[in-house]
Enzyme design. Structure first.
Site, mmCIF file in Angstrom:
data_model
loop_
_atom_site.group_PDB
_atom_site.id
_atom_site.type_symbol
_atom_site.label_atom_id
_atom_site.label_comp_id
_atom_site.label_asym_id
_atom_site.label_seq_id
_atom_site.Cartn_x
_atom_site.Cartn_y
_atom_site.Cartn_z
ATOM 1 N N GLU A 220 0.831 -1.211 0.000
ATOM 2 C CA GLU A 220 0.000 0.000 0.000
ATOM 3 C C GLU A 220 0.861 1.256 0.000
ATOM 4 O O GLU A 220 0.619 2.188 -0.773
ATOM 5 C CB GLU A 220 -0.938 0.004 1.213
ATOM 6 C CG GLU A 220 -2.006 -1.064 1.177
ATOM 7 C CD GLU A 220 -3.023 -0.886 0.070
ATOM 8 O OE1 GLU A 220 -3.243 0.259 -0.391
ATOM 9 O OE2 GLU A 220 -3.619 -1.891 -0.349
ATOM 10 N N ASN B 223 1.249 3.888 -3.072
ATOM 11 C CA ASN B 223 0.913 5.305 -2.864
ATOM 12 C C ASN B 223 2.042 6.210 -3.352
ATOM 13 O O ASN B 223 1.796 7.230 -3.998
ATOM 14 C CB ASN B 223 0.626 5.594 -1.395
ATOM 15 C CG ASN B 223 -0.785 5.227 -0.985
ATOM 16 O OD1 ASN B 223 -1.621 4.885 -1.799
ATOM 17 N ND2 ASN B 223 -1.035 5.303 0.306
ATOM 18 N N ARG C 69 -8.531 3.430 -7.885
ATOM 19 C CA ARG C 69 -7.940 3.363 -6.542
ATOM 20 C C ARG C 69 -9.070 3.285 -5.528
ATOM 21 O O ARG C 69 -10.038 4.020 -5.630
ATOM 22 C CB ARG C 69 -7.065 4.592 -6.265
ATOM 23 C CG ARG C 69 -5.976 4.855 -7.291
ATOM 24 C CD ARG C 69 -4.997 3.714 -7.464
ATOM 25 N NE ARG C 69 -4.398 3.339 -6.212
ATOM 26 C CZ ARG C 69 -3.925 2.140 -5.935
ATOM 27 N NH1 ARG C 69 -3.985 1.186 -6.813
ATOM 28 N NH2 ARG C 69 -3.396 1.881 -4.763
#
Length: 146
Positions: A46, A50, A105
């Site tokens: 994650e 990002n 997303r």
């Protein structure tokens, strides 16, 4: 015993799995449960994703830095980029919030990190980048401390 490692790699989506596996291999010396290892790998995924998508907007020239420290059953992770930064950290932490809906997303990255780790700290400066610091006490070692 304290141990530490550092990674530095290009902000390419194919490096996300490299980061996951490398961090998991390092943390494995603490003999985590499969669930703990999966949670740590997911959190790394994650955070790295990002950085790639939001921090660098998929610019492969960006660099992602990961530091992992382990000591007495505590795992400390730092995932850092020198990208765009987060304009509003509180807003970014809201479940389902995303600035990239066109990329499908989910807006759950920070929520997942918060659920899988004991502590999360996010610091960011516009135009200078973001650092996410995460801490997790592994269950086996929690029992030893009680």
């Amino acid at each position: 015993m304290k141990n530490e490692m550092q990674l530095k790699f290009s902000a390419l989506s194919q490096n996300e799995s490299f980061a996951r596996v490398t961090v998991a291999a390092f943390v494995s010396q603490l003999d985590p449960t499969m669930d703990e290892l999966t949670e740590i790998k997911t959190v790394v995924s994650e955070a790295v994703t990002n950085s790639i998508i939001h921090g660098y907007e998929q610019d492969p020239n960006g660099i992602i830095y990961i530091t992992v420290k382990i000591e007495d059953g505590l795992v400390e992770l730092s995932i850092k980029d020198d990208g765009l930064g987060i304009p509003d950290i509180d807003e970014a932490r809201i479940p389902l919030y995303t600035t990239k809906p066109e990329l499908e997303r989910s807006g759950m990255g920070f929520t997942i990190m918060e659920n899988f780790m004991d502590e999360i700290e996010i610091s960011s400066q516009l135009g200078k980048g973001t650092e996410i610091r995460l801490r997790k006490h592994l269950a086996k070692n929690k029992m030893l401390c009680n």
